[in-house]
Motif scaffolding. Structure first.
Motif, PDB file in Angstrom:
ATOM      1  N   ARG A  57       0.830  -1.199   0.000  1.00  0.00           N
ATOM      2  CA  ARG A  57       0.000   0.000   0.000  1.00  0.00           C
ATOM      3  C   ARG A  57       0.862   1.246   0.000  1.00  0.00           C
ATOM      4  N   ASN A  58       0.481   2.185  -0.843  1.00  0.00           N
ATOM      5  CA  ASN A  58       1.126   3.495  -0.887  1.00  0.00           C
ATOM      6  C   ASN A  58       0.016   4.532  -1.007  1.00  0.00           C
ATOM      7  N   GLY A  59      -0.514   4.920   0.158  1.00  0.00           N
ATOM      8  CA  GLY A  59      -1.687   5.780   0.152  1.00  0.00           C
ATOM      9  C   GLY A  59      -2.882   4.995  -0.351  1.00  0.00           C
ATOM     10  N   ARG A  60      -3.589   5.537  -1.362  1.00  0.00           N
ATOM     11  CA  ARG A  60      -4.725   4.830  -1.943  1.00  0.00           C
ATOM     12  C   ARG A  60      -4.300   3.924  -3.095  1.00  0.00           C
ATOM     13  N   GLN A  61      -3.008   3.961  -3.430  1.00  0.00           N
ATOM     14  CA  GLN A  61      -2.510   3.095  -4.493  1.00  0.00           C
ATOM     15  C   GLN A  61      -2.077   1.759  -3.892  1.00  0.00           C
ATOM     16  N   VAL A  62      -2.496   0.643  -4.517  1.00  0.00           N
ATOM     17  CA  VAL A  62      -2.154  -0.685  -4.009  1.00  0.00           C
ATOM     18  C   VAL A  62      -1.548  -1.507  -5.138  1.00  0.00           C
ATOM     19  N   THR A  63      -0.596  -2.353  -4.769  1.00  0.00           N
ATOM     20  CA  THR A  63       0.042  -3.269  -5.713  1.00  0.00           C
ATOM     21  C   THR A  63       0.020  -4.661  -5.100  1.00  0.00           C
ATOM     22  N   VAL A  64      -0.524  -5.628  -5.831  1.00  0.00           N
ATOM     23  CA  VAL A  64      -0.627  -6.986  -5.308  1.00  0.00           C
ATOM     24  C   VAL A  64       0.762  -7.608  -5.236  1.00  0.00           C
ATOM     25  N   THR A  65       1.037  -8.370  -4.168  1.00  0.00           N
ATOM     26  CA  THR A  65       2.328  -9.043  -4.047  1.00  0.00           C
ATOM     27  C   THR A  65       2.382 -10.227  -5.017  1.00  0.00           C
ATOM     28  N   SER A  66       3.583 -10.724  -5.279  1.00  0.00           N
ATOM     29  CA  SER A  66       3.737 -11.802  -6.259  1.00  0.00           C
ATOM     30  C   SER A  66       3.008 -13.068  -5.807  1.00  0.00           C
ATOM     31  N   ASP A  67       3.126 -13.426  -4.520  1.00  0.00           N
ATOM     32  CA  ASP A  67       2.420 -14.612  -4.028  1.00  0.00           C
ATOM     33  C   ASP A  67       0.917 -14.408  -4.068  1.00  0.00           C
ATOM     34  N   ALA A  68       0.481 -13.198  -3.730  1.00  0.00           N
ATOM     35  CA  ALA A  68      -0.957 -12.925  -3.740  1.00  0.00           C
ATOM     36  C   ALA A  68      -1.506 -12.936  -5.161  1.00  0.00           C
ATOM     37  N   LEU A  69      -0.680 -12.556  -6.143  1.00  0.00           N
ATOM     38  CA  LEU A  69      -1.129 -12.594  -7.535  1.00  0.00           C
ATOM     39  C   LEU A  69      -1.429 -14.026  -7.954  1.00  0.00           C
ATOM     40  N   LYS A  70      -0.547 -14.962  -7.581  1.00  0.00           N
ATOM     41  CA  LYS A  70      -0.793 -16.376  -7.906  1.00  0.00           C
ATOM     42  C   LYS A  70      -2.063 -16.871  -7.210  1.00  0.00           C
TER      43      LYS A  70
END
Length: 304
Positions: A57-70
């Motif tokens: 999480r970076n403020g309201r911006q989110v990036t899925v982790t590699s394990d979570a993507l799978k």
């Protein structure tokens, strides 16, 4: 027996999968008709249950982790399977129409006599059997199953080989008052009935130096050639699968022990969108069972 494992909350899984796919909680909220806060709450609850973060999480911006993507991709596949299973259940609540197309000779002489067994098993399914030698566009014409005789090259379709076939000559026992050809070389003195299937491969296998017959009637449907041979009009080159009824009934006699494998074979062909429909699945299972029984009977006949 161990107790079944308890999966995470389904709503939380749906919220996470949508959020991971969009990498945006607001878009996930719009898709699932929830609020941004509800998605965030569901995702945090899932993270607590799994014991690890699913997004950076970076403020309201989110990036899925590699394990979570799978993990999200596995969930997407599971949701698709659930949806397909639900569609299948809905489909079984209404009467089903199954449209099958096959080449005329196979439809009339092998498939149609056996279809009563399928109807007995599935009386709620209405079967529409179409006989055609044309290669229809199955999906465009709303046909569920095609039984094709060819080389198996049917792009965009689910294709499964059913069985092969062999060619050999036959004649009526009354042809020329019973004076049937005694050797393959004797065929030079007889009328060879013609179809779209050439004589040349069988003649070559039999060591007979005869040219491909010409003139006379050209039968595009092998059923018509079989009828003509049974009427005593000449010697016909036939496929075993479609001629065996007349042979068993004594209307035709197989000549010689020489047979040639057909380069074409029978295939079960289904549009991809129809493959998982319950009535198609049921028909395929029944058809494979019938073919297995037929081939077992043929093997027993050969050994006897």
């Amino acid at each position: 027996m161990s107790a079944p494992r308890r999966p995470p909350n389904f709503s939380a899984l749906r919220a996470f999968e949508a959020a991971a796919r969009h990498e945006n909680f607001s878009r996930a909220a719009d898709e699932l008709h929830l609020t941004h806060g509800a998605i965030s709450h569901q995702v945090r609850a899932l993270e607590r249950e799994l014991g690890r973060p699913l997004f950076i999480r970076n403020g309201r911006q989110v990036t899925v982790t590699s394990d979570a993507l799978k993990f999200s991709q596995a969930l997407a596949r599971a949701f698709d399977e659930i949806a397909a299973a639900a569609d299948a259940m809905r489909a079984t609540t209404v009467a089903q129409r199954l449209t099958v197309t096959a080449i005329p000779s196979f439809a009339a002489r092998w498939l149609a006599p056996r279809l009563g067994g399928f109807i007995d098993l599935y009386p709620e399914i209405e079967v529409v059997l179409q006989s055609s030698g044309q290669l229809q566009d199955l999906a465009r014409e709303g046909i569920d199953v095609g039984i094709r005789f060819g080389r198996g090259n049917y792009p965009g379709m689910l294709v499964e080989r059913l069985m092969g076939d062999v060619y050999y000559p036959v004649a009526s026992p009354h042809y020329r008052d019973g004076a049937l050809p005694a050797t393959p070389q004797d065929l030079a003195q007889h009328v060879l009935l013609r179809s779209v299937e050439p004589w040349a491969p069988w003649l070559q296998a039999a060591g007979v130096a005869l040219a491909e017959p010409t003139g006379g009637v050209m039968f595009e449907d092998l059923s018509l050639l079989i009828r003509s041979a049974a009427d005593g009009n000449g010697v016909g080159l036939v496929r075993h699968v479609v001629a065996m009824q007349e042979i068993a009934a004594g209307k035709l006699v197989r000549l010689f022990d020489i047979e040639v494998a057909s380069p074409d074979e029978y295939y079960f062909v289904v549009p991809l969108a129809a493959a998982a429909r319950p009535h198609v699945v049921a028909f395929r299972a029944w058809l494979l069972g019938e073919i297995g029984a037929y081939q077992a009977a043929q093997d027993l006949t050969r050994r006897s």
